[in-house]
Design a protein around this motif. Sequence first.
Motif, PDB file in Angstrom:
ATOM      1  N   ASN A  14     -11.109  14.444   0.493  1.00  0.00           N
ATOM      2  CA  ASN A  14     -10.747  15.760   0.003  1.00  0.00           C
ATOM      3  C   ASN A  14     -11.461  16.677   0.602  1.00  0.00           C
ATOM      4  O   ASN A  14     -12.634  16.679   0.360  1.00  0.00           O
ATOM      5  CB  ASN A  14     -10.929  15.794  -1.570  1.00  0.00           C
ATOM      6  N   SER A  15     -10.873  17.542   1.342  1.00  0.00           N
ATOM      7  CA  SER A  15     -11.613  18.511   2.311  1.00  0.00           C
ATOM      8  C   SER A  15     -12.169  19.832   1.204  1.00  0.00           C
ATOM      9  O   SER A  15     -13.078  20.389   1.800  1.00  0.00           O
ATOM     10  CB  SER A  15     -10.619  19.265   3.236  1.00  0.00           C
ATOM     11  N   GLY A  16     -11.659  19.775   0.035  1.00  0.00           N
ATOM     12  CA  GLY A  16     -11.941  21.076  -0.709  1.00  0.00           C
ATOM     13  C   GLY A  16     -11.257  22.075   0.025  1.00  0.00           C
ATOM     14  O   GLY A  16     -10.335  22.059   0.956  1.00  0.00           O
ATOM     15  N   TYR A  17     -11.199  23.323  -0.731  1.00  0.00           N
ATOM     16  CA  TYR A  17     -10.490  24.415  -0.072  1.00  0.00           C
ATOM     17  C   TYR A  17     -11.391  25.330   0.985  1.00  0.00           C
ATOM     18  O   TYR A  17     -12.415  25.560   0.788  1.00  0.00           O
ATOM     19  CB  TYR A  17     -10.104  25.675  -1.181  1.00  0.00           C
ATOM     20  N   LEU A  18     -10.969  25.104   2.191  1.00  0.00           N
ATOM     21  CA  LEU A  18     -11.399  25.791   3.374  1.00  0.00           C
ATOM     22  C   LEU A  18     -10.855  27.313   3.674  1.00  0.00           C
ATOM     23  O   LEU A  18      -9.600  27.433   3.402  1.00  0.00           O
ATOM     24  CB  LEU A  18     -11.475  24.887   4.507  1.00  0.00           C
TER      25      LEU A  18
ATOM     26  N   GLN B  96      -6.281  23.112   2.027  1.00  0.00           N
ATOM     27  CA  GLN B  96      -6.852  22.200   1.581  1.00  0.00           C
ATOM     28  C   GLN B  96      -6.196  20.727   2.041  1.00  0.00           C
ATOM     29  O   GLN B  96      -4.920  20.818   1.871  1.00  0.00           O
ATOM     30  CB  GLN B  96      -6.782  22.052  -0.085  1.00  0.00           C
ATOM     31  N   PHE B  97      -6.983  19.677   2.167  1.00  0.00           N
ATOM     32  CA  PHE B  97      -6.287  18.287   2.591  1.00  0.00           C
ATOM     33  C   PHE B  97      -6.751  17.258   1.615  1.00  0.00           C
ATOM     34  O   PHE B  97      -7.991  17.135   1.530  1.00  0.00           O
ATOM     35  CB  PHE B  97      -6.386  17.984   4.123  1.00  0.00           C
ATOM     36  N   ILE B  98      -5.873  16.457   0.951  1.00  0.00           N
ATOM     37  CA  ILE B  98      -6.411  15.552   0.073  1.00  0.00           C
ATOM     38  C   ILE B  98      -5.636  14.281   0.359  1.00  0.00           C
ATOM     39  O   ILE B  98      -4.357  14.262   0.688  1.00  0.00           O
ATOM     40  CB  ILE B  98      -6.161  15.792  -1.438  1.00  0.00           C
ATOM     41  N   ARG B  99      -6.233  13.117   0.867  1.00  0.00           N
ATOM     42  CA  ARG B  99      -5.452  12.115   1.186  1.00  0.00           C
ATOM     43  C   ARG B  99      -6.200  10.854   0.034  1.00  0.00           C
ATOM     44  O   ARG B  99      -7.425  10.514  -0.145  1.00  0.00           O
ATOM     45  CB  ARG B  99      -6.011  11.612   2.613  1.00  0.00           C
ATOM     46  N   TYR B 100      -5.074  10.156  -0.279  1.00  0.00           N
ATOM     47  CA  TYR B 100      -5.357   8.714  -1.400  1.00  0.00           C
ATOM     48  C   TYR B 100      -5.285   7.439  -0.611  1.00  0.00           C
ATOM     49  O   TYR B 100      -4.389   7.429   0.373  1.00  0.00           O
ATOM     50  CB  TYR B 100      -4.533   9.272  -2.721  1.00  0.00           C
ATOM     51  N   ASN B 101      -5.965   6.696  -1.313  1.00  0.00           N
ATOM     52  CA  ASN B 101      -5.852   5.117  -1.086  1.00  0.00           C
ATOM     53  C   ASN B 101      -6.205   4.713   0.246  1.00  0.00           C
ATOM     54  O   ASN B 101      -7.458   4.066   0.280  1.00  0.00           O
ATOM     55  CB  ASN B 101      -4.174   4.698  -0.964  1.00  0.00           C
TER      56      ASN B 101
ATOM     57  N   LEU C 203       0.772  -1.054   0.109  1.00  0.00           N
ATOM     58  CA  LEU C 203      -0.090   0.112  -0.033  1.00  0.00           C
ATOM     59  C   LEU C 203       0.837   1.292  -0.146  1.00  0.00           C
ATOM     60  O   LEU C 203       1.832   1.366   0.660  1.00  0.00           O
ATOM     61  CB  LEU C 203      -0.801   0.101   1.159  1.00  0.00           C
ATOM     62  N   ASP C 204       0.488   2.273  -0.883  1.00  0.00           N
ATOM     63  CA  ASP C 204       1.066   3.628  -0.759  1.00  0.00           C
ATOM     64  C   ASP C 204       0.083   4.605  -0.393  1.00  0.00           C
ATOM     65  O   ASP C 204      -1.067   4.854  -1.188  1.00  0.00           O
ATOM     66  CB  ASP C 204       1.515   3.960  -2.022  1.00  0.00           C
ATOM     67  N   ILE C 205       0.320   5.216   0.832  1.00  0.00           N
ATOM     68  CA  ILE C 205      -0.593   6.124   1.207  1.00  0.00           C
ATOM     69  C   ILE C 205       0.048   7.658   0.900  1.00  0.00           C
ATOM     70  O   ILE C 205       0.964   8.027   1.081  1.00  0.00           O
ATOM     71  CB  ILE C 205      -0.771   6.233   2.686  1.00  0.00           C
ATOM     72  N   ILE C 206      -0.810   8.534   0.158  1.00  0.00           N
ATOM     73  CA  ILE C 206      -0.364   9.805  -0.440  1.00  0.00           C
ATOM     74  C   ILE C 206      -1.147  10.755   0.295  1.00  0.00           C
ATOM     75  O   ILE C 206      -2.319  10.673   0.158  1.00  0.00           O
ATOM     76  CB  ILE C 206      -0.447   9.749  -1.904  1.00  0.00           C
ATOM     77  N   ARG C 207      -0.717  11.939   0.686  1.00  0.00           N
ATOM     78  CA  ARG C 207      -1.329  13.018   1.399  1.00  0.00           C
ATOM     79  C   ARG C 207      -0.866  14.259   0.699  1.00  0.00           C
ATOM     80  O   ARG C 207       0.650  14.384   0.678  1.00  0.00           O
ATOM     81  CB  ARG C 207      -1.288  12.901   2.706  1.00  0.00           C
ATOM     82  N   TYR C 208      -1.592  15.271   0.504  1.00  0.00           N
ATOM     83  CA  TYR C 208      -1.290  16.491  -0.047  1.00  0.00           C
ATOM     84  C   TYR C 208      -1.895  17.600   0.976  1.00  0.00           C
ATOM     85  O   TYR C 208      -2.966  17.616   1.212  1.00  0.00           O
ATOM     86  CB  TYR C 208      -1.627  16.936  -1.543  1.00  0.00           C
ATOM     87  N   GLY C 209      -1.199  18.507   1.547  1.00  0.00           N
ATOM     88  CA  GLY C 209      -1.743  19.658   2.024  1.00  0.00           C
ATOM     89  C   GLY C 209      -1.142  20.937   1.688  1.00  0.00           C
ATOM     90  O   GLY C 209      -0.197  21.078   1.280  1.00  0.00           O
ATOM     91  N   THR C 210      -2.093  21.963   1.737  1.00  0.00           N
ATOM     92  CA  THR C 210      -1.714  23.200   1.326  1.00  0.00           C
ATOM     93  C   THR C 210      -2.383  24.236   2.422  1.00  0.00           C
ATOM     94  O   THR C 210      -3.448  24.175   2.912  1.00  0.00           O
ATOM     95  CB  THR C 210      -2.196  23.877  -0.121  1.00  0.00           C
ATOM     96  N   LEU C 211      -1.428  25.111   2.656  1.00  0.00           N
ATOM     97  CA  LEU C 211      -1.913  26.226   3.756  1.00  0.00           C
ATOM     98  C   LEU C 211      -1.542  27.576   3.050  1.00  0.00           C
ATOM     99  O   LEU C 211      -0.502  27.719   2.632  1.00  0.00           O
ATOM    100  CB  LEU C 211      -1.385  26.053   4.820  1.00  0.00           C
TER     101      LEU C 211
END
Length: 873
Positions: A588-592, A578-583, A535-543
């Motif tokens: 996907n939080s969308g832009y908060l 925004q926070f996005i997590r895959y697998n 398993l590969d867990i991928i997460r992206y976060g922006t602020l």
Amino acid sequence: MKRPRTPASRRSARRPASARNTLSIALSAALFLAAGAALAQDASTHTFHLAAQPLNRTLLSIAAQSGVPLSYDPHLVEHVQAAPVSGALTAQGAIAQALKGTGLEVVTTDSHALAVRRAAPAATATEDARPKADRPQRPVPPPATADTTTTTQLGTVTVSATRARRDDPQRTPTSSYRVTGRELQQQHITSLADLQQLVPGLNVQTTDPSDTQITIRGVGDGGGQTSGEQNIGMPSSVAVYLDNVYLPRPGMLAGALADVDYVDVLSGAQGTLFGANSTGGVIDIHTPLPSSTLTGSESLSFASRGTVLNHTMLSGPIADMLSGRIDFVHNSTNGDVNNITNGHTLNGNSSNSVRGQLLFKPNNQFSLRLSADYSNENDSPTPVTYSSNSVNGVNSFLTHSSLIRNRVVYGGDDHNVALDDENSMHLVQGGGSAEANYRFDNGYNLRSVSSYRYFNYVPSVADSLSVPVYANSGTQFLDRSWSQDFRLDSPHGQYFDWAVGATYMGENEATQAFTRYADSKLPGLYYGSTAYDGLDIIRYGTLHDEVWSGFGQGTFHVTPRFDITAGVRLTYDKKGGQFIRYNKAPFNSGYLVQYNTLPSATLAFKYLLTRDLSSYLALSYGEKAGGLNVSAGAASKAGDSSLVIAPERTKSAELGIKGTLLDGSLSAKADVFLTYVNAFQTQSYDPSTQSTYLVNAGTFRSRGAEFSLQYTPDDHLLLQTSAVYNDARYLNYHHAICPPEVTLGPAGSTAICDLTGNQVFNAPKLTFNATARYTWHTLNGLTSFVSARYSYRTWMYGTVDDSAFTRIPGYGLVSLSAGTGGKFSRGSWTASLWVNNLFNKTHYQRLVESDYGSVLGWIGEPRTIGGTLTYQF
């Protein structure tokens, strides 16, 4: 400010033009140059109030207050008592007043500095009665920087011409500790984490530059959990400033503690002068100003485990109105953790940093200081397995380790690990700033500070097992921040003076987090589900953060003895992310977007009991910016509301007394304090999703007392001691995440616990520091010293859930040093031998929970023996 006990020997004469031209070429070719103003001697007057005391102490005080270069022989003034000095005087007039009745005089040297020497013999009455033309003409001794009438060859003490920086006149009189750069060098303190050995009440937990938590009196960063990811969505409530620039991350200091003028550690809420994110306190760092004459230094240290620290500095004039400074710092060590699988030594680091400044100063009214720095660092941060724990008679970690044939090694005393893969990290960071000051004819001062910084962190994280479950994981950071600050200060008034200002700050942060499980059956066996295999867990976060802020603060001089200081700041914060997590647990939080208006206020009363003793009462309120969860795997269950973190609110009060006794030889301060923190911002850890997330953890209270003493009975001995007792407890934390000793119980065990009444984590009850230093001069011109330091702190919880598994034991550390130095060529040298952690006490910077009740620990510095050689001119 603490006074150096052994002032550096240094020539203050101007250098030949050829030397200045050589320096101009060298500094102009550098990529990064430093700038600052060294103020030359002038005829301006200063107000002095110095009691009769040892002459050396009076001379140091006059030189520091006036900024005038002063040279004298230490043996010449030893055991000499100065006369009282009082009134508005020039530096030369003040010294002359202090020398009355001593048989010494002050003269001006050919370099326009001042020197103290034995007074020339006075003419007799018979000679005075003669006509002037008939008097014998006594030769006039030439100006000198040392006593020309002595026959012994002795060292000369020179106080350089850099004017001591004044404290901010609007700063409230709350508890603070100042550590000078000279003290840091003498104590071999090179990192922010080591600073807590000198400052009581300060607690620093760090694993690497991206992960540092700071608390003062138990109030500060709510970090304290670790996992395969880091969370960027919340600033610390202990703010770090470098040359008036706010650093969003403490790791942005890079090599700054090797190049320091002084560090102020301020306790309590400081939101009016320092901004909304300083409700827990401030670490305010200032680097040295460049010299107006050619100066330089080279310091080289070698120590255990291949440790090398090199600091090279060059400073001086570039043109008539332009001066510069450049500092280069190299720091490396092989580490102290042994991987018995392959024989590698881990937990080491290597960094190179350069910092430069330019100062343009066309006149005494205007100055422009430009600064730039760059740092490149490679580390191998490695924890050891501290323990594995049984719950209801079952040690789940050992059970699951046996399934995958993991070799369990507890690395406490011998610092051993057994790893199939190893951690590494690479960090590149830097930035620049511009500070302009303009002093109007009527005494008002306008300051502008502009800055830009970047922080690029790339890790490769392995598990703590001897078999491959996951590897090559971690969270990459790219952090960019910029700011513009304006401040206008009034001149000191008879009844009222004030400061007003406005600030804009922006920050963009981005993370890419990866957890890569092995493409085999081992992850499934270990975690009990084949879903983990490969398993590969991928997460992206922006602020993105934008802050607009304005403040005003003033001091009312009600009577000559009584001052009232009041201030307010209003901050508007817009935070989006925004926070996005895959697998695994995809989300996907969308832009908060979050908006907060954050008020801060302070009110302080100061009363002068005597000329040397004052008392104060300080009250403050502050709100720290809210946060966004940009790394929260539990959000898919908890919903979007769990991603938004409310502002943290802090109320504090402090009652204290400070001053000097015994004719100034004893400096003392003591206070009691009380702080309430509501909507405490911290991190928690969800073992089901293996993710760290932000929470508001109820309310807690911090209360206690502190004291500090410094005794200098003569020019040889320095004794310092300080302590803080702090009782920090949760007043309302009914819905806390339970510690593993509860969650690892039988199926269906509660996941929510009530921690109300428990001790707050990262808050030892007692911290104590003591230092002793003795300095003496010898007839061969050498100045020698011996020094000892002891630092002690009681136990504390290492994680927010107050787990007994992560309770960090208390410890005390002893350090010793000895050295000597003297004149050489145009400058002076110092050689010293030192040992940190003399008794090789095993202690931990941090303990965190890992899988199945196991605990990982980051070991503090073991016994380190080293030597340092320094030359400066």
